[in-house]
Scaffold this motif. Sequence first.
Motif, short mmCIF file in Angstrom:
data_model
loop_
_atom_site.label_atom_id
_atom_site.label_comp_id
_atom_site.label_asym_id
_atom_site.label_seq_id
_atom_site.Cartn_x
_atom_site.Cartn_y
_atom_site.Cartn_z
N ARG A 32 -6.29 16.88 -11.17
CA ARG A 32 -5.48 15.75 -11.63
C ARG A 32 -4.21 15.60 -10.79
O ARG A 32 -3.81 14.50 -10.41
CB ARG A 32 -5.15 15.95 -13.10
N LEU A 33 -3.55 16.74 -10.48
CA LEU A 33 -2.34 16.68 -9.65
C LEU A 33 -2.65 16.10 -8.28
O LEU A 33 -1.87 15.30 -7.74
CB LEU A 33 -1.73 18.08 -9.48
N ALA A 34 -3.79 16.48 -7.72
CA ALA A 34 -4.19 15.99 -6.38
C ALA A 34 -4.30 14.47 -6.41
O ALA A 34 -3.85 13.78 -5.49
CB ALA A 34 -5.51 16.62 -5.96
N LYS A 35 -4.87 13.96 -7.49
CA LYS A 35 -5.02 12.50 -7.64
C LYS A 35 -3.64 11.83 -7.67
O LYS A 35 -3.41 10.82 -7.00
CB LYS A 35 -5.80 12.25 -8.93
N LEU A 36 -2.73 12.40 -8.45
CA LEU A 36 -1.37 11.83 -8.53
C LEU A 36 -0.70 11.84 -7.16
O LEU A 36 -0.07 10.86 -6.76
CB LEU A 36 -0.50 12.65 -9.50
N ILE A 37 -0.85 12.95 -6.45
CA ILE A 37 -0.20 13.09 -5.14
C ILE A 37 -0.77 12.08 -4.15
O ILE A 37 -0.02 11.41 -3.43
CB ILE A 37 -0.34 14.55 -4.63
N VAL A 38 -2.08 11.93 -4.12
CA VAL A 38 -2.71 10.96 -3.21
C VAL A 38 -2.26 9.54 -3.56
O VAL A 38 -1.92 8.75 -2.69
CB VAL A 38 -4.26 11.10 -3.25
N ASP A 39 -2.24 9.21 -4.86
CA ASP A 39 -1.82 7.87 -5.27
C ASP A 39 -0.38 7.57 -4.86
O ASP A 39 -0.05 6.43 -4.55
CB ASP A 39 -1.96 7.70 -6.79
N ASP A 40 0.47 8.60 -4.85
CA ASP A 40 1.89 8.41 -4.50
C ASP A 40 2.13 8.43 -2.99
O ASP A 40 3.25 8.17 -2.55
CB ASP A 40 2.75 9.54 -5.10
N SER A 41 1.12 8.82 -2.21
CA SER A 41 1.36 9.04 -0.78
C SER A 41 1.10 7.82 0.05
O SER A 41 0.18 7.04 -0.22
CB SER A 41 0.49 10.19 -0.27
N VAL A 62 -5.14 21.55 -1.70
CA VAL A 62 -5.56 20.94 -0.44
C VAL A 62 -7.06 20.61 -0.50
O VAL A 62 -7.49 19.54 -0.07
CB VAL A 62 -5.22 21.85 0.76
N ASN A 63 -7.85 21.50 -1.08
CA ASN A 63 -9.29 21.23 -1.23
C ASN A 63 -9.54 19.98 -2.05
O ASN A 63 -10.39 19.16 -1.71
CB ASN A 63 -9.99 22.41 -1.91
N CYS A 64 -8.79 19.83 -3.14
CA CYS A 64 -8.96 18.64 -3.98
C CYS A 64 -8.56 17.38 -3.23
O CYS A 64 -9.23 16.35 -3.34
CB CYS A 64 -8.13 18.76 -5.26
N LEU A 68 -10.81 14.02 -2.33
CA LEU A 68 -10.41 12.62 -2.60
C LEU A 68 -10.42 11.80 -1.32
O LEU A 68 -10.74 10.62 -1.34
CB LEU A 68 -9.01 12.60 -3.23
N ASN A 69 -10.09 12.45 -0.20
CA ASN A 69 -10.04 11.77 1.09
C ASN A 69 -11.42 11.29 1.56
O ASN A 69 -11.50 10.45 2.44
CB ASN A 69 -9.45 12.69 2.16
N THR A 70 -12.47 11.85 1.00
CA THR A 70 -13.82 11.41 1.40
C THR A 70 -14.32 10.30 0.47
O THR A 70 -15.41 9.79 0.66
CB THR A 70 -14.83 12.57 1.36
#
Length: 202
Positions: A32-41, A62-64, A68-70
């Motif tokens: 969930r944190l990875a999703k938040l970070i990607v959305d904010d970046s 980083v794995n998460c 998401l990057n794919t």
Amino acid sequence: YSLDHFVIPPHYTEDLESILIPHGIIMDRIERLAKLIVDDSDGPLVVCCVLKGGHQFFADLVNCIKKLNTGLGHSVPLHLDFIKVKSYTNDQSTGEVRVSLSETELKDIKGKNLLIVEDIIDTGRTMVKLLSKLREFDPKSVRVASLLLKKTPLSNGYIPDYVGFAVPDSFVVGYALDYNEYFRDLDHICVISDHGKKAYAA
Ligand code: 5GP
Ligand code: MG
Ligand code: MG
């Protein structure tokens, strides 16, 4: 959670009081944190691991983000960096904060978006010192992701941008968090027992 319900390395069975956060829940929260970070970046991100305690959180985060990057959403190019900070002996902060980072490494952060990845914020002193040191070198932005935030009256008020879990004011170990270098080899985040504190005292 009771220790009986989860897998604990036998060498630590007497050294833990309880399981505070089982490994599976940590992994779900990081997704969930990875999703938040990607959305904010917006654009490339320099993800900077605070060693040693932050290494497991960093690796899983980083794995998460890579997963998401794919996907179909926007993707975030990552640079990976590492810094080492030390402030604790036994379960007491030594007050001094040692940051090991060369001048050349620091100069590289100029104009970049940084994400600092830390294991736990306790008093907040370590992070405040680290941030003021990093800001001297002109990054474009600095955000902090801490897996844990301790609820302590000794807090200096610092709150990270991303927090995995708030934890009570006890000394916690596992998932790369240590007590005198022990317990990093434990998957769950646990409260150390008095037996454990004695067994691994410095
Ligand atoms: P602070 O400067 O915020 O008081 O402490 C920051 C650092 O101390 C953390 O990044 C962590 O390395 C260590 N620390 C603080 N509380 C704990 C704890 O409960 N368990 C472990 N293993 N380390 C802690
Ligand atoms: Mg730390
Ligand atoms: Mg430590």
